[in-house]
Structure formats: C-alpha cells, structure tokens
Design an enzyme around this catalytic site. Structure first.
Site, short mmCIF file in Angstrom:
data_model
loop_
_atom_site.label_atom_id
_atom_site.label_comp_id
_atom_site.label_asym_id
_atom_site.label_seq_id
_atom_site.Cartn_x
_atom_site.Cartn_y
_atom_site.Cartn_z
N PRO A 2 0.82 -1.22 0.00
CA PRO A 2 0.00 0.00 0.00
C PRO A 2 0.85 1.26 0.00
CG PRO A 2 -0.13 -1.12 2.12
CD PRO A 2 0.70 -1.97 1.24
N GLU A 3 0.58 2.13 -0.94
CA GLU A 3 1.26 3.43 -0.99
C GLU A 3 0.27 4.50 -0.53
OE1 GLU A 3 4.32 4.61 -2.85
OE2 GLU A 3 5.02 2.77 -3.76
N HIS A 90 -5.10 -13.93 9.61
CA HIS A 90 -4.29 -12.71 9.68
C HIS A 90 -5.10 -11.47 10.04
CE1 HIS A 90 -0.88 -15.01 8.42
NE2 HIS A 90 -1.52 -15.42 7.35
N ARG A 109 1.91 -10.17 6.55
CA ARG A 109 3.37 -10.10 6.74
C ARG A 109 3.76 -9.34 8.00
NH1 ARG A 109 6.25 -8.81 1.18
NH2 ARG A 109 8.03 -9.39 2.47
N ARG A 150 23.01 18.67 -2.26
CA ARG A 150 22.86 17.23 -2.01
C ARG A 150 23.39 16.45 -3.21
NH1 ARG A 150 18.99 16.43 2.18
NH2 ARG A 150 19.73 14.29 2.15
#
Ligand SMILES: [Zn+2]
Length: 268
Positions: A2-3, A90, A109, A150
C-alpha cells in the site's frame, strides 16, 4: 504494497463507517504487528467516539473524543476488512462499532503498526513526528532549497520521508518521468526549472491515483470488502522493456536497493 493513495482511499472508506460512531469492542488477536500493540489500547479505545479520520504520509489517523489518536500503518500487506463474513488467521485487530459493524485489520506479513498517541501530540511524537510535508503540499522554492548541495540522486532523496511524507517508490518513478527528470541526477544539480516541473508532477500523480482509488470506494461495504487496493496504470513503473509513450524502451536500474523505472529518452 500500500502506498499513499491506498492509505488515503482506506481512510476515506473507514470514515464512512467509523465517523461519529462509538467503538464498542476492541479485540487483539495477537500481541503485536511490527511492534507490540500499545499498552491499554483496548481499554482506551473501548467506548470512545471517533471524531475524525485523517492521513499523514502513509499513516492513517483515527481521532477519538478522549484525546487519543490511533495511528495505523499498513506496512507491506495490511488492509482493513469491513464487515467480514468470517475471520481469517491474519485478522490481527478487530474493532466493533456500537452498531455492531466489525472492522478487521488484516496483515499477513505484519510489517504494519498500530500506535496510540495523544491527538495534540500527533505531529511531534513518533511515528508521525518529523515527517516532511505531504507530497501534494510541496513548495518548489523550499524543495529547491532542501536539495541544494545534495549529491544523492533525486530518486533517493524523494523517498526520504523528511523531504516528502509518504512518497513511495511507484509515485517517485512516475513523477520523475512526468517531470522528464533522470532519476540518477544528483538532487543538488536540479535546475529551478526542473524543480518547478517536479512539484506539480508529484501532486498530479498522487491526485490521479487517489481519484482512481476513489472510484472503487462505492464497493467499500461489500461483504469481505477490502479497503484501499485498486489497479493502476503506470507510465514507467514495472514496465521494464516495454515502450514509453515516446517510443523508447523503459529501463530498470537499482538505486538504494530499490528498482527505478525510467525512460532514457524522455528523462534527462
Ligand atoms: Zn519516453
């Protein structure tokens, strides 16, 4: 995995069933996910009314009238199941509303997390404290300042949660493609014009993905409804060897241990 858009879609789906409801029952079906569940979680949430649902980065926030906020992260595989007909192995955390609607946090997970923090401290304590601005709130001038000097690649820098909260691998690849920026370019070597293209590109890919997920929200209450996962179409992500819309071939490279997909013809 999931983003940010999936988390946003999940939060909006949960809002429909939780906002204004009291939590009648909390059940922990194991002691932990990535971390141990907070002490007193069940006690502090049971009887509390949900006053707001929000998102910060990839964290979902459930505010209650007791001044507590439950902060959840879906990790690699987490999802909320709405009104499941049966429970699965789960389903690690259950919330039941005063109307008897069951919500199950399912995470095979177990890279996800649940924290309970005081609402007024959400922005200052772990896990949300220290996150940068939302990717849709980035400002070109301040991003350009942050990138100055950077030497790390722009791809790697955009995954830094202090620069943008919740921006993940997929949407960094897509935004850099849209802004025509080579992912290997050092952050400090981006021109002002490039950063000016990058900021709206990030906002657009995120907003489009949220809109795509929004269309699946109509189904949020279906039996065993799983919130937040939807199929997306990408321009470069996971398209190694396929054609970019310019006709060139999308390439995959590895940066910081993560796959980067980009078009060597479009992105300089
Ligand atoms: Zn191209």
């Amino acid at each position: 995995m999931p983003e940010l858009p999936e988390v946003e879609t999940t939060v909006r789906g949960l809002e429909k069933v939780l906002l204004g409801r009291r939590i009648g029952r909390v059940e922990l079906r194991r002691p932990d996910l990535r971390r141990v569940f907070p002490a007193g979680l069940g006690q502090r949430l049971t009887g509390a009314m949900v006053t707001a649902l929000r998102r910060r980065g990839k964290y979902g926030l459930i505010d209650t009238d007791r001044g507590d906020t439950m902060v959840f992260h879906l990790g690699m595989s987490g999802k909320w199941r709405v009104d499941p007909k049966e429970l699965f192995a789960h389903d690690h955390l259950l919330l039941e509303t005063d109307e008897g609607l069951l919500l199950a946090l399912n995470d095979p997970r177990r890279f996800g997390s649940v924290d309970l923090v005081r609402t007024e401290e959400v922005e200052t304590v772990e896990p949300v404290g220290g996150l940068g601005p939302e990717p849709t709130d980035l400002d070109a001038a301040s991003l350009h300042r942050q990138l100055r000097g950077r030497s790390a690649s722009i791809k790697t820098l955009l995954l830094d949660q202090r620069i943008a909260a919740g921006l993940g691998n997929i949407y960094v690849c897509e935004a850099l493609h849209r802004a025509r920026i080579n992912p290997r370019r050092a952050g400090g070597r981006l021109s002002g014009e490039s950063v000016d293209r990058l900021v709206p590109a990030i906002r657009e890919v995120i907003e489009e993905a949220i809109a795509a997920g929004g269309s699946t929200l109509r189904d949020y209450a279906r039996p065993d409804g799983e919130l937040g996962y939807f199929s997306k179409r990408f321009s470069v992500y996971d398209r190694e060897g396929k054609s970019c819309r310019c006709g060139a071939t999308v390439r995959r490279i590895v940066q910081g241990g993560r796959s980067t997909f980009y078009c060597p013809a479009c992105q300089h």
